[in-house]
Design a protein around this motif. Sequence first.
Motif, short mmCIF file in Angstrom:
data_model
loop_
_atom_site.label_atom_id
_atom_site.label_comp_id
_atom_site.label_asym_id
_atom_site.label_seq_id
_atom_site.Cartn_x
_atom_site.Cartn_y
_atom_site.Cartn_z
N ASN A 1 0.85 -1.18 0.00
CA ASN A 1 0.00 0.00 0.00
C ASN A 1 0.90 1.25 0.00
O ASN A 1 1.42 1.64 1.03
N ASP B 1 -0.27 4.13 -1.33
CA ASP B 1 -1.27 5.13 -1.70
C ASP B 1 -1.32 6.23 -0.65
O ASP B 1 -2.37 6.62 -0.20
N GLU B 2 -0.15 6.67 -0.21
CA GLU B 2 -0.06 7.59 0.92
C GLU B 2 -0.87 8.87 0.67
O GLU B 2 -0.49 9.72 -0.13
N SER B 3 -2.01 9.00 1.37
CA SER B 3 -2.93 10.11 1.11
C SER B 3 -3.57 10.69 2.36
O SER B 3 -4.30 11.68 2.28
N TYR C 1 1.19 -0.66 -5.17
CA TYR C 1 0.12 0.25 -5.59
C TYR C 1 0.48 1.64 -5.09
O TYR C 1 0.30 1.96 -3.92
N ARG D 1 0.15 5.84 -5.32
CA ARG D 1 -0.79 6.85 -5.80
C ARG D 1 -0.25 7.48 -7.06
O ARG D 1 0.97 7.64 -7.22
N TYR E 1 -8.49 8.91 -2.34
CA TYR E 1 -8.01 8.66 -0.96
C TYR E 1 -8.47 7.30 -0.45
O TYR E 1 -7.72 6.59 0.23
N CYS F 1 -8.64 4.54 -1.72
CA CYS F 1 -7.85 3.39 -2.14
C CYS F 1 -6.72 3.07 -1.16
O CYS F 1 -6.05 2.05 -1.29
N GLY F 2 -6.49 3.93 -0.17
CA GLY F 2 -5.57 3.57 0.91
C GLY F 2 -6.20 2.58 1.88
O GLY F 2 -5.50 1.97 2.68
#
Lengths: 263, 436
Positions: B83, B85-87, B124, B126, B171, B173-174
């Motif tokens: 993961n 997807d750092e958001s 994955y 971002r 977001y 998707c985190g």
Amino acid sequence: MTTTGPSRFSENDQQLTDATYDELREIAARYPQGRSGLLPMLHLVQSVEGKVTPEGIQACAEILDISPAEVSGVATFYTMYKRRPVGDYHVGVCTNTLCAVMGGDLIFERLKEHLEVGNDETTPDGKVSLEHIECNAACDFAPVMMVNWEFMDNQTPESAVRLVDDLRAGNEVHSTRGPRLCTWREAERVLAGFPDDRADEGPSAGPASLAGVQIARTMGWTAPSVEASTSRAESETSVATETSEERASDRAASSDQAEEGKS
Amino acid sequence: MTDMLTPVLTANWGTDRSWTLEAYEAQGGYAALPKALKMKQDDVITAVKDSGLRGRGGAGFPTGMKWSFIPQDNPNPKYLVVNADESEPGTCKDIPLMMASPHTLVEGVIISSYAIRANHAFIYVRGEVLHVVRRLQRAVQEAYAAGHLGKNIHGSGYDLDLVIHAGAGAYICGEETALLDSLEGRRGQPRLRPPFPAVAGLYASPTVINNVESIASVPSIIDKGADWFASMGTEKSKGYVIYSLSGHVKTPGQYEAPLGITLRELIDLGGGMRAGHELKFWTPGGSSTPLLTAEQLDMPLDYEAVGAAGSMLGTRALQIFDETTCVVRAVLRWTEFYKHESCGKCTPCREGTWWLVQVLTRLEKGQGSEEDLDVLLDQCENILGRSFCALGDGATSPISSSIQHFRDEYLAHLTHGGCPFDPAASTAFAQEGALA
């Protein structure tokens, strides 16, 4: 999807070539199941067509053997997919709380005035699209802007105006901790998984990223050596492991609020 | 006594061309990989369990435990998904890690995939971080060329393919199950659990999903040992982590320290608050973790202590706000974010975040009445615990915690007929003295 009046996706102005179809198939083939390729495939469509077009949706649907409605459903979910043509430079201003407080709101207001466009609009010369964006994971460089998804750190209203003026004048612009800026379409191609030659440009990290490591170097601070850690850890580890196992079984029994739930 | 800062993941960030395979190997990188490949897979899992490593993406679930939930008798392929997807607002540690040292993550992916017997792994990331995507793509190319990835890695008989997958702006998707749907080429909406991803994750197959920093910590554990890792940190929160300091401090940035350092120590390391100002409120781990105040300056920043204080350690995204900041404005903006990012799947979150924005906007403009605060808290109660995933819960955190700590400031908007703060005073470019 016809285009009488404003449609959700405006009419395409280019034909997708066989070469693009081949690349779309190549993306799908990277995955154990082809549909996993849909997000990068849509990035490729944008790099070729400048937006997500009906033709691009049709192409993805054909290749993945799903309906165009299913592809549209995905394309409309994600904010990076655009329904109207994007300029050569997509300028994002972070207006999430921290950047907003640190000056992002003022920067965004100044740019709207200066460029005479609103949120999610493009200048008439087709050069700059302006959008306010959410947190882009660079809060230690606030206030932050992104141009074609490259970091432009520590901005002020004045630096932001200079930046967009340079972009519109065609001057070469570099990310503050990255490479020369490419166009939005070229950026979309990289996101589709077709690398360009810029990975080695720019520094390892920006100054804020190195704040802690530089203090550590000055102070002579390091992680413990393996030898120093051994004696101390031996007495403690067994206790800690038991405790974490207890916790783990408790949590698994209730509900696993995904470890990565909020990253 | 352990040093105050203990750079491990960040140690090589400032070195010349640190993102290249050559530079990474020159400072000892890929030393853990051959060591791991000589171990039995279960021994790798045991080492990670013994280290006490807990997930660095927010919830702090023990990483080795998560790996051991993978049913090895399941005939389907196993998958590792990182993961990246750092958001989460305030969180900014994984992006610089992948930019400066993508090979740390790639080495971690190979060892972790080997441990859970996955032959296919995905990062994955971002989509909104182009240069990070480039550096990851390059690192994977280099790792294949060096034989660290591909068929029969270093003669071990173990095969692994690694795909860099760019997201497209969401977001949600985190959240790990939304991430899986997104990775399957769908709208990113969370899935009902059970079944948990360990049993039915990607393509309904056993899947481990771990945060970037969790996976990047694995090579050091294999290389230097579980005891070494566990010698840092507090009793139940072991090891080193990256703390991300942002906002009204003199030197914002990334500070890697053993778990348990305090905010006072971190602010001191960051040169203190900006001149002439004092701490008003802060988030310990992103906007979804309830706000804290100067009262918790000396609290150890580990999973237990922050939880006991009514918040969460989360991603250690320490967003620092001084007295020039209007808490109502800050909270409204976060709430607008949650409304924008709600995936629409469940009613409490989709409708609830919309109503929260309506009421907060009214309050921020100095309209409405004191009863609106009770309306807000009532709305929060109807979202918290009733939403499909943690996004709805997170949306309530800043609201309920800010009303708890700053009720008077909400009321001041009503008596003042609007926001009593000057937004220019809180900016990074505010003139010193112009605020007095």
